[in-house]
Design a protein around this motif. Structure first.
Motif, PDB file in Angstrom:
ATOM      1  N   LYS A 155     -18.360 -82.398   8.937  1.00  0.00           N
ATOM      2  CA  LYS A 155     -19.149 -82.253  10.161  1.00  0.00           C
ATOM      3  C   LYS A 155     -20.258 -83.292  10.269  1.00  0.00           C
ATOM      4  O   LYS A 155     -20.806 -83.522  11.347  1.00  0.00           O
ATOM      5  CB  LYS A 155     -19.757 -80.853  10.118  1.00  0.00           C
ATOM      6  N   GLY A 157     -13.999 -74.815  16.289  1.00  0.00           N
ATOM      7  CA  GLY A 157     -15.368 -74.314  16.230  1.00  0.00           C
ATOM      8  C   GLY A 157     -16.007 -74.853  17.495  1.00  0.00           C
ATOM      9  O   GLY A 157     -16.151 -74.171  18.508  1.00  0.00           O
ATOM     10  N   SER A 158     -16.290 -76.147  17.453  1.00  0.00           N
ATOM     11  CA  SER A 158     -16.761 -76.830  18.654  1.00  0.00           C
ATOM     12  C   SER A 158     -15.592 -77.484  19.393  1.00  0.00           C
ATOM     13  O   SER A 158     -15.774 -78.020  20.482  1.00  0.00           O
ATOM     14  CB  SER A 158     -17.746 -77.920  18.258  1.00  0.00           C
ATOM     15  N   GLY A 159     -14.428 -77.492  18.765  1.00  0.00           N
ATOM     16  CA  GLY A 159     -13.282 -78.181  19.362  1.00  0.00           C
ATOM     17  C   GLY A 159     -13.225 -79.656  18.983  1.00  0.00           C
ATOM     18  O   GLY A 159     -12.296 -80.363  19.379  1.00  0.00           O
ATOM     19  N   THR A 173     -12.851 -81.238  15.884  1.00  0.00           N
ATOM     20  CA  THR A 173     -11.795 -81.621  14.938  1.00  0.00           C
ATOM     21  C   THR A 173     -10.420 -81.650  15.610  1.00  0.00           C
ATOM     22  O   THR A 173      -9.559 -82.460  15.268  1.00  0.00           O
ATOM     23  CB  THR A 173     -11.788 -80.651  13.730  1.00  0.00           C
ATOM     24  N   GLY A 180     -17.820 -71.166  10.445  1.00  0.00           N
ATOM     25  CA  GLY A 180     -17.709 -72.509  11.033  1.00  0.00           C
ATOM     26  C   GLY A 180     -16.790 -72.568  12.231  1.00  0.00           C
ATOM     27  O   GLY A 180     -16.800 -73.548  12.964  1.00  0.00           O
ATOM     28  N   SER A 224     -12.706 -71.996   5.999  1.00  0.00           N
ATOM     29  CA  SER A 224     -12.007 -72.442   7.218  1.00  0.00           C
ATOM     30  C   SER A 224     -10.880 -73.416   6.872  1.00  0.00           C
ATOM     31  O   SER A 224      -9.906 -73.526   7.621  1.00  0.00           O
ATOM     32  CB  SER A 224     -12.976 -73.053   8.223  1.00  0.00           C
TER      33      SER A 224
HETATM   34  C1  LIG Z   1     -16.604 -75.012   7.838  1.00  0.00           C
HETATM   35  C2  LIG Z   1     -16.172 -75.403   9.211  1.00  0.00           C
HETATM   36  N1  LIG Z   1     -14.881 -75.344   9.538  1.00  0.00           N
HETATM   37  C3  LIG Z   1     -14.443 -75.652  10.757  1.00  0.00           C
HETATM   38  C4  LIG Z   1     -15.306 -76.055  11.733  1.00  0.00           C
HETATM   39  C5  LIG Z   1     -14.767 -76.337  13.090  1.00  0.00           C
HETATM   40  O1  LIG Z   1     -14.769 -77.684  13.424  1.00  0.00           O
HETATM   41  P1  LIG Z   1     -15.030 -78.155  14.891  1.00  0.00           P
HETATM   42  O2  LIG Z   1     -16.434 -77.753  15.247  1.00  0.00           O
HETATM   43  O3  LIG Z   1     -14.875 -79.627  14.850  1.00  0.00           O
HETATM   44  O4  LIG Z   1     -14.059 -77.481  15.795  1.00  0.00           O
HETATM   45  C6  LIG Z   1     -16.660 -76.145  11.443  1.00  0.00           C
HETATM   46  C7  LIG Z   1     -17.602 -76.563  12.449  1.00  0.00           C
HETATM   47  O5  LIG Z   1     -18.797 -76.560  12.252  1.00  0.00           O
HETATM   48  C8  LIG Z   1     -17.116 -75.804  10.149  1.00  0.00           C
HETATM   49  O6  LIG Z   1     -18.394 -75.839   9.823  1.00  0.00           O
END
Ligand SMILES: Cc1ncc(COP(=O)(O)O)c(C=O)c1O
Length: 487
Positions: A108, A251-253, A255, A294, A355
């Motif tokens: 992140k 999470g935020s979309g 990734t 996350g 996650s």
């Molecule tokens: C441990 C973990 N996994 C997955 C994610 C999800 O990733 P994204 O926010 O890019 O979708 C996050 C996001 O903060 C995270 O901290």
């Protein structure tokens, strides 16, 4: 423009002055994608810097190529593993990028840098006068506080109070201020409310970097994570018709955006968006609390390109917690050894955070759903690593009793070998539209986005294509800024 690149020259000068004082230069997207472009003197100086040190040189370790070392590492091939079939139970190969080797141990940190750097080099964030606010359900505020510390600016980390103790303990060492909001993982609305409150109280003294809506986050993964996967494909010589899918939770979309890059290159691949079954927002407009730290919730992030998403994969958080024990308890390792998992693969189990385990399960579901064959490949991401969650082991022992050989066999059989295609939904046109429409309630009703832009996200084919075109512009701005700093 989807990313604000309007320049404020006076503040740019101030920021450059700050960076000069602190000896900070900034990596470009090109360097994050290909660290061989990083100047030799930076590489040399990194030899004396630990991966987690609060040293601005570590900005140059924001990439997937770091040598897997706690200190002094250089750059090598992309950090990834192939998860053995004794663990996945699939015919298809599952390959996962490993986030453990980013500074402060989380992928992140890339998304946060991507949000901060353009604001810094355009003067839309004043590193001397303003505080950077990092609203997060987990690692985003970790990466944000860390990057703020590297750049010598003040930060505020916002995260739900139920996040792991490890997160809070470490944050105390880098963040200027920590705000714990009510609830757990899935309480994103409470985080947004806190941001509005801060905005009213502190106005011009803060800049909120909102990962759920900032396309810089999307762009970082599209460019840097997407390119890293393409590099793995090239290095292994995987044939184009065998690249079948990309599965990653949202999470935020951010990734998930790496999947958009892969699909631009391999149009036939499937993109699967993972979520927790206990909070099945994408699957059935649902809500609820869960333990996959996350990944985020009860809303669809603004930067999620829903029209490009082919599947929803809802993962039971109990499976993730059970596998976390299997991967981290001695009896778990012994059991895995007894069924033929190699020592090097057991050593790699430390690369899985909770996650990351969820992402592996999403990839397994996808592979099983499409009945993928031996040479077929699904990619996924291990976003951080097991070290972030060790306190959960004692909690789980207290709640569920000791983990022993019988438990290990049960978990392996049920959560892995018998992971099924339940709660996997292949999305038709109107399934996608249903999910897209959920954005209205969060983003138009609550967060001030326009109805017109919401429609553009769905109907305007060029909307998402505009983003990668901005990468070169951002790199030019970063390079010009570095020149000012060094002049
Ligand atoms: C441990 C973990 N996994 C997955 C994610 C999800 O990733 P994204 O926010 O890019 O979708 C996050 C996001 O903060 C995270 O901290």
């Amino acid at each position: 423009m989807l990313i604000n690149l309007k320049k404020k020259p006076q503040i740019i000068r101030k920021n450059a002055e700050r960076c000069r004082e602190k000896g900070i230069v900034l990596p470009t997207f090109a360097e994050m994608k290909d660290p061989s472009l990083i100047p030799q003197d930076i590489k040399d100086r990194l030899r004396n810097v630990g991966l987690w040190d609060v040293n601005p040189l570590n900005l140059y370790r924001i990439n997937w190529h770091n040598e897997p070392k706690e200190s002094g590492g250089g750059y090598g091939p992309v950090n990834f593993i192939e998860i053995p079939r004794e663990i996945t139970g699939t015919k298809a190969r599952i390959l996962a990028l490993a986030g453990k080797w980013f500074p402060c141990g989380v992928h992140k940190v890339g998304a946060t840098y991507a949000c901060l750097a353009p604001a810094l080099v355009t003067g839309n964030f004043d590193a001397v006068e303003q505080q950077a606010v990092w609203p997060s359900t987990g690692n985003y505020c970790r990466g944000g506080a860390y990057n703020s510390a590297l750049l010598g600016c003040k930060s505020i980390a916002i995260l739900p109070e139920d996040m792991s103790q490890e997160r809070f303990n470490w944050l105390k060492t880098v963040a200027g201020e920590i705000i714990a909001t009510p609830g757990c993982e899935s309480n994103v609305k409470e985080i947004f409310d806190k941001c509005h409150e801060l905005d009213e109280e502190r106005g011009a003294h803060i800049v909120i970097f909102n990962q759920f809506e900032q396309f810089e986050n999307y762009l970082w993964h599209y460019e840097v994570t997407g390119s890293a996967i393409l590099e793995v494909i090239r290095s292994l010589g995987i044939k184009a018709d065998r690249i079948k899918g990309y599965a990653s939770s949202t999470g935020s979309g951010g990734t998930l955006a790496a999947g958009d890059h892969l699909k631009d290159v391999y149009p036939g691949i499937k993109i699967g968006a993972g979520e927790a079954l206990q909070c099945p927002t994408l699957l059935r407009n649902g809500f609820g609390a869960h333990r996959i730290e996350g990944i985020g919730d009860k809303h669809v992030p603004w930067i999620h390109n829903v029209r490009n998403t082919d599947m929803v994969l809802s993962i039971d958080d109990q499976d993730c917690m059970d596998i976390y024990r299997l991967f981290n308890e001695k009896d778990g390792h012994d059991y895995l050894r007894s069924i033929g998992v190699k020592e090097e693969d057991i050593a790699n189990l430390q690369l899985f955070g909770i996650s990351g385990i969820g992402n592996m399960l999403s990839a397994i579901k996808m592979a099983k759903y499409y009945e993928l064959e031996e040479d077929d490949v699904v990619f996924t991401i291990l976003t951080d690593s097991s070290v972030m969650y060790t306190s959960r082991l004692a909690e789980l022992t207290e709640q569920q009793g000791p983990f022993n050989a019988t438990e290990a066999a049960k978990v392996h059989a049920s959560a892995l070998m018998h992971q099924g295609i339940d709660n996997a939904l292949e999305l038709g046109y109107y399934d996608r539209l249903r999910i897209h429409n959920l954005k209205y309630y969060t983003w138009v009703e609550q967060q001030g986005k326009t109805y017109e832009e919401l429609n553009r996200q769905w109907y305007d084919r060029d909307y998402w294509k505009e983003l990668p075109k901005l990468t070169k512009k951002i790199d030019k701005l970063i390079t010009a800024f570095n020149t000012m700093v060094l002049s």
